[in-house]
Design an enzyme around this catalytic site. Structure first.
Site, PDB file in Angstrom:
ATOM      1  N   LYS A 110     -26.694  -9.233  -7.718  1.00  0.00           N
ATOM      2  CA  LYS A 110     -25.544  -9.753  -6.981  1.00  0.00           C
ATOM      3  C   LYS A 110     -25.931 -10.855  -6.007  1.00  0.00           C
ATOM      4  CE  LYS A 110     -22.199  -6.082  -7.462  1.00  0.00           C
ATOM      5  NZ  LYS A 110     -21.195  -5.225  -6.843  1.00  0.00           N
ATOM      6  N   LYS A 192     -23.001  -5.126 -20.640  1.00  0.00           N
ATOM      7  CA  LYS A 192     -22.082  -4.054 -20.287  1.00  0.00           C
ATOM      8  C   LYS A 192     -20.632  -4.564 -20.275  1.00  0.00           C
ATOM      9  CE  LYS A 192     -21.587  -2.339 -16.022  1.00  0.00           C
ATOM     10  NZ  LYS A 192     -21.622  -1.537 -14.798  1.00  0.00           N
ATOM     11  N   LYS A 195     -15.115  -5.905 -16.021  1.00  0.00           N
ATOM     12  CA  LYS A 195     -13.847  -6.579 -15.757  1.00  0.00           C
ATOM     13  C   LYS A 195     -14.048  -8.030 -15.336  1.00  0.00           C
ATOM     14  CE  LYS A 195     -14.211  -3.761 -11.678  1.00  0.00           C
ATOM     15  NZ  LYS A 195     -13.931  -2.411 -11.250  1.00  0.00           N
TER      16      LYS A 195
HETATM   17  P1  AMP Z   1     -17.199  -0.392 -11.257  1.00  0.00           P
HETATM   18  O1  AMP Z   1     -16.130  -0.838 -12.200  1.00  0.00           O
HETATM   19  O2  AMP Z   1     -18.469  -1.191 -11.412  1.00  0.00           O
HETATM   20  O3  AMP Z   1     -16.748  -0.180  -9.844  1.00  0.00           O
HETATM   21  O4  AMP Z   1     -17.622   1.067 -11.779  1.00  0.00           O
HETATM   22  C1  AMP Z   1     -16.828   2.204 -11.661  1.00  0.00           C
HETATM   23  C2  AMP Z   1     -17.435   3.336 -12.453  1.00  0.00           C
HETATM   24  O5  AMP Z   1     -17.359   3.049 -13.855  1.00  0.00           O
HETATM   25  C3  AMP Z   1     -18.926   3.587 -12.164  1.00  0.00           C
HETATM   26  O6  AMP Z   1     -19.207   4.977 -12.239  1.00  0.00           O
HETATM   27  C4  AMP Z   1     -19.618   2.826 -13.263  1.00  0.00           C
HETATM   28  O7  AMP Z   1     -20.910   3.311 -13.524  1.00  0.00           O
HETATM   29  C5  AMP Z   1     -18.661   3.028 -14.441  1.00  0.00           C
HETATM   30  N1  AMP Z   1     -18.713   1.904 -15.384  1.00  0.00           N
HETATM   31  C6  AMP Z   1     -18.462   0.600 -15.122  1.00  0.00           C
HETATM   32  N2  AMP Z   1     -18.597  -0.150 -16.243  1.00  0.00           N
HETATM   33  C7  AMP Z   1     -18.958   0.696 -17.249  1.00  0.00           C
HETATM   34  C8  AMP Z   1     -19.265   0.536 -18.645  1.00  0.00           C
HETATM   35  N3  AMP Z   1     -19.210  -0.644 -19.253  1.00  0.00           N
HETATM   36  N4  AMP Z   1     -19.592   1.634 -19.359  1.00  0.00           N
HETATM   37  C9  AMP Z   1     -19.632   2.846 -18.759  1.00  0.00           C
HETATM   38  N5  AMP Z   1     -19.360   3.065 -17.463  1.00  0.00           N
HETATM   39  C10 AMP Z   1     -19.031   2.016 -16.698  1.00  0.00           C
END
Ligand code: AMP
Ligand code: TRP
Length: 327
Positions: A110, A192, A195
């Site tokens: 980041k 990965k 969004k």
């Molecule tokens: P974030 O969207 O980064 O705030 O992540 C929210 C939750 O979703 C966290 O527990 C992440 O580890 C999980 N997460 C985010 N992106 C993925 C992905 N592509 N596959 C699986 N889990 C995800």
């Protein structure tokens, strides 16, 4: 077991978040004592528009409720509503070796990405996350793979605090989902699903059927035609098989047999159907909740009250143990 997890408010939930997080939260709340938090303070480590940020936070609450978080079973609250998070974070900062933060891969990524706003919050982000967890003396933390390094720090700080000031915090376990922990981008299966990536690489949890279908049909595959799981040689199709298997609750081996000799188009059409079946009820619930603003507000107020009662009792104990002047 007491469970806590958090999610940032920005960006609409996608199926990676669902399979890597929300789905498991909804399962865990059946058995365990669960607290789920919207990490608005964490989101401020990248710049946010003050005109829209509160609406974003509210919207994430709606999305989590639509995706299956049950306010009768879980405590759902906003991080900034419980002031003790920042207080404990400060105290834990004083116990955190700088080297531990410097080696965090998320920080390194980041800081590179947001060069113009590489702020101290980005650096001490894992300390605030540790405070979120320890404030509730949580024993288990369900997260995706990308957060496991942060949880190592959480255990280290819990241990350090306990050694210095007497036994206070459990060392929380990482509850990692083995598959689904990393759903990959539809356009680039080496990355990965996220969004912040291009819209075609990511399927939203509330998307309309025709968008889902279009994205799935366009998803990257490889030149061979068979539907076979092989992460190294066929990362695209392997990712789609993982998604299918998790959503339908069918082992990948069974899917390989079912689609033997059938070609990508037939497999993708079927996957789009399964995705639509999964998200249709979420979409409906979200629309309904969007018309019930006061109801959602009430859930957050109750969440705040419950979370605050645990947090303030932990902080009273922590202040005394550290030796702050308390009357
Ligand atoms: P974030 O969207 O980064 O705030 O992540 C929210 C939750 O979703 C966290 O527990 C992440 O580890 C999980 N997460 C985010 N992106 C993925 C992905 N592509 N596959 C699986 N889990 C995800
Ligand atoms: N850092 C997590 C993420 O980006 C969100 C989060 C904040 C969290 N506080 C937490 C997750 C506490 C688990 C426990 O996904």
């Amino acid at each position: 077991m007491r469970i806590l997890s958090g999610i940032q408010p920005t960006g609409e939930l996608h199926i990676g978040n669902y399979l890597g997080a929300a789905k498991h939260w909804a399962e865990l709340q059946k058995e365990d004592e669960c607290l789920f938090m919207i990490a608005d303070l964490h989101a401020l480590t990248t710049s946010q528009n003050p005109e829209t940020f509160s609406a974003t936070t509210f919207q994430k609450t709606v999305e989590l409720l639509a995706a299956g978080i049950d306010p009768a079973k879980s405590v759902l609250f906003i991080q900034s509503h419980v002031r003790e998070h920042t207080e404990l974070a400060w105290l834990l900062n004083t116990l955190t070796p700088i080297g531990e933060l410097e080696r965090m891969t998320q920080y390194k990524d980041k800081a590179k990405k947001h060069k113009e706003n590489s702020n101290a919050g980005l650096f001490s982000y894992p300390v605030l996350m540790t405070a979120d967890i320890l404030l509730y003396k949580s024993e288990g933390v369900p997260v995706g793979e990308d957060q496991t390094q942060h949880l190592e720090l959480t255990r280290l700080l819990a241990k350090k605090f306990n050694t210095l000031y007497g036994n206070t915090f459990p060392e929380p376990k990482t509850l990692l989902v083995s598959s689904g922990a990393r759903i990959m981008s539809l356009q680039n299966p080496e990355k990965k699903m996220s969004k912040s990536d291009t819209p075609d690489s990511c399927i939203g949890l509330f998307e309309e059927a025709e968008h889902i279908k279009r994205k799935v049909m366009k998803a990257t595959t490889d030149t061979e035609k068979d539907i076979r799981y092989n992460l190294a040689k066929k990362p695209g199709i392997s990712n789609l098989l993982t998604i299918y298997s998790l959503l339908a609750g069918v082992p990948i081996k069974t899917l390989e047999k079912k689609f033997k000799g059938k070609g990508y188009a037939s497999f993708k059409t079927s996957l789009a159907g399964i995705l639509e079946e999964t998200v249709a009820p979420f979409r409906k619930k979200k629309k309904e909740l969007e018309t019930r603003e006061l109801y959602v507000q009430e859930i957050l107020k109750q969440g705040e009250t419950k979370a605050h009662s645990i947090a303030s009792s932990t902080m009273n104990e922590v202040r005394k143990k550290i030796g702050l002047l308390v009357f």
